[in-house]
Design an enzyme around this catalytic site. Structure first.
Site, PDB file in Angstrom:
ATOM      1  N   ASN A  11     -63.592  24.330 -45.325  1.00  9.60           N
ATOM      2  CA  ASN A  11     -62.352  23.577 -45.185  1.00  9.60           C
ATOM      3  C   ASN A  11     -61.230  24.435 -45.763  1.00  9.60           C
ATOM      4  OD1 ASN A  11     -60.231  21.790 -45.398  1.00  9.60           O
ATOM      5  ND2 ASN A  11     -61.233  20.437 -46.893  1.00  9.60           N
ATOM      6  N   TRP A  12     -60.392  24.948 -44.879  1.00 15.32           N
ATOM      7  CA  TRP A  12     -59.345  25.875 -45.342  1.00 15.32           C
ATOM      8  C   TRP A  12     -58.136  25.141 -45.922  1.00 15.32           C
ATOM      9  CZ3 TRP A  12     -59.141  30.142 -40.908  1.00 15.32           C
ATOM     10  CH2 TRP A  12     -60.364  30.819 -40.897  1.00 15.32           C
ATOM     11  N   GLU A  99     -58.668  14.267 -50.615  1.00 17.94           N
ATOM     12  CA  GLU A  99     -57.242  14.600 -50.737  1.00 17.94           C
ATOM     13  C   GLU A  99     -56.407  13.741 -49.794  1.00 17.94           C
ATOM     14  OE1 GLU A  99     -57.713  18.812 -50.219  1.00 17.94           O
ATOM     15  OE2 GLU A  99     -58.636  18.935 -52.200  1.00 17.94           O
ATOM     16  N   GLY A 175     -62.295  21.683 -56.379  1.00 23.90           N
ATOM     17  CA  GLY A 175     -61.288  22.636 -56.828  1.00 23.90           C
ATOM     18  C   GLY A 175     -61.199  22.787 -58.336  1.00 23.90           C
ATOM     19  N   GLY A 236     -64.478  24.447 -49.969  1.00 26.04           N
ATOM     20  CA  GLY A 236     -63.025  24.605 -49.908  1.00 26.04           C
ATOM     21  C   GLY A 236     -62.628  26.019 -50.296  1.00 26.04           C
ATOM     22  N   GLY A 237     -62.226  26.194 -51.549  1.00 19.95           N
ATOM     23  CA  GLY A 237     -61.709  27.464 -52.044  1.00 19.95           C
ATOM     24  C   GLY A 237     -62.538  28.684 -51.653  1.00 19.95           C
TER      25      GLY A 237
END
Ligand code: PGA
Length: 255
Positions: A11-12, A99, A175, A236-237
């Site tokens: 997931n960018w 988010e 995150g 993610g990251g």
């Protein structure tokens, strides 16, 4: 034992311009082109979907969107429908990421509508659920998940949900560098699978892939994946850098 094919999804989020996204996809493809034993998905921002889809077309990498709107079309300024995503080359769509719940007021109800729209148009939804740190501390993890899954999947039959992917993402691990331990992830995944069984029967429960998300890195993926109910990861990251993400995809070489 049913074999569930692992899915590693990136997931960018709100990172990468179009040229940056294209370059990242090319670099990733170079590193993972020969992958046969794992499904791979990347979710660039909306603006880069079509271009990234062109880069990975016909390869082992699929493209997903990070969100969608549930209506088919209409006067909804700024929104994107599931058929638009399909036309931009998407195979997957992330639904109900924490988010979005936190900053854009998404609810279990809107998650349910979005799932309906994505399934109707042949997209594979990745439905995200997870508890906050406060909820975990108050020992509300299971009741929170119970509500998210029950309401999110309301009105569906087992038949409707054959392609559904669930992602367990504890909000406190996203995150933050604080990964859930493999045991904590397994405990929740087992609970989620049992919920699916109770509501939709044994076959769906056994075949549904449940991903873990929250600070997944090359050095913790193998342990997470060794758990019987962890079928992949939503990253993610660590998915932004092709070298790092390729190491996560190739987790089996790292045990
Ligand atoms: P993270 O994000 O890997 O950066 O913790 C995971 C996610 O939000 O899907």
């Amino acid at each position: 034992m049913v074999h569930r094919r692992p899915l590693i999804a990136g997931n960018w989020k709100m990172f990468k311009t179009c040229p940056e996204a294209v370059e990242t996809a090319k670099q990733l493809l170079k590193r993972v082109a020969k992958t046969t034993d794992v499904d791979i998905m990347i979710a660039p921002p909306f603006t880069a979907l079509a271009q990234v889809s062109d880069v990975v077309k016909g390869t082992c990498i699929s493209v997903g969107a990070q969100n969608l709107f549930w209506e088919a079309e209409g006067a909804y300024t700024g929104e994107i429908s599931s058929s638009m995503l399909v036309s931009a080359g998407c195979r997957y769509v992330i639904v109900g990421h924490s988010e979005r719940r936190q900053y854009f007021n998404e609810t279990d109800e809107s998650v349910n509508w979005k799932l309906k729209s994505s399934l109707k148009n042949g997209l594979i939804p990745v439905m995200c659920v997870g508890e906050s740190e406060k909820e975990r501390e108050a020992e509300e993890t299971f009741s929170v998940l119970d509500k998210q899954v029950k309401n999110g999947l309301e009105d569906f039959s087992a038949d409707d949900l054959k392609v559904l992917v669930v992602a367990y993402e504890p909000v406190w691990a996203i995150g933050t560098g604080k990964t859930a331990t493999a045991e904590q992830a397994q405990e929740v995944h087992e609970f989620l699978r049992a919920m699916l069984e109770k509501k939709f029967g044994n076959t769906l429960a056994k075949t549904t892939r449940i991903l873990y998300g929250g600070s997944v890195k090359p050095n913790n993926i193998a342990e997470l994946m060794s758990m019987p109910d962890v079928d992949g990861a939503l990253v993610g990251g660590a998915s932004l850098d092709p070298e790092t993400f390729s190491k996560i995809i190739q987790f089996q070489n790292r045990t």
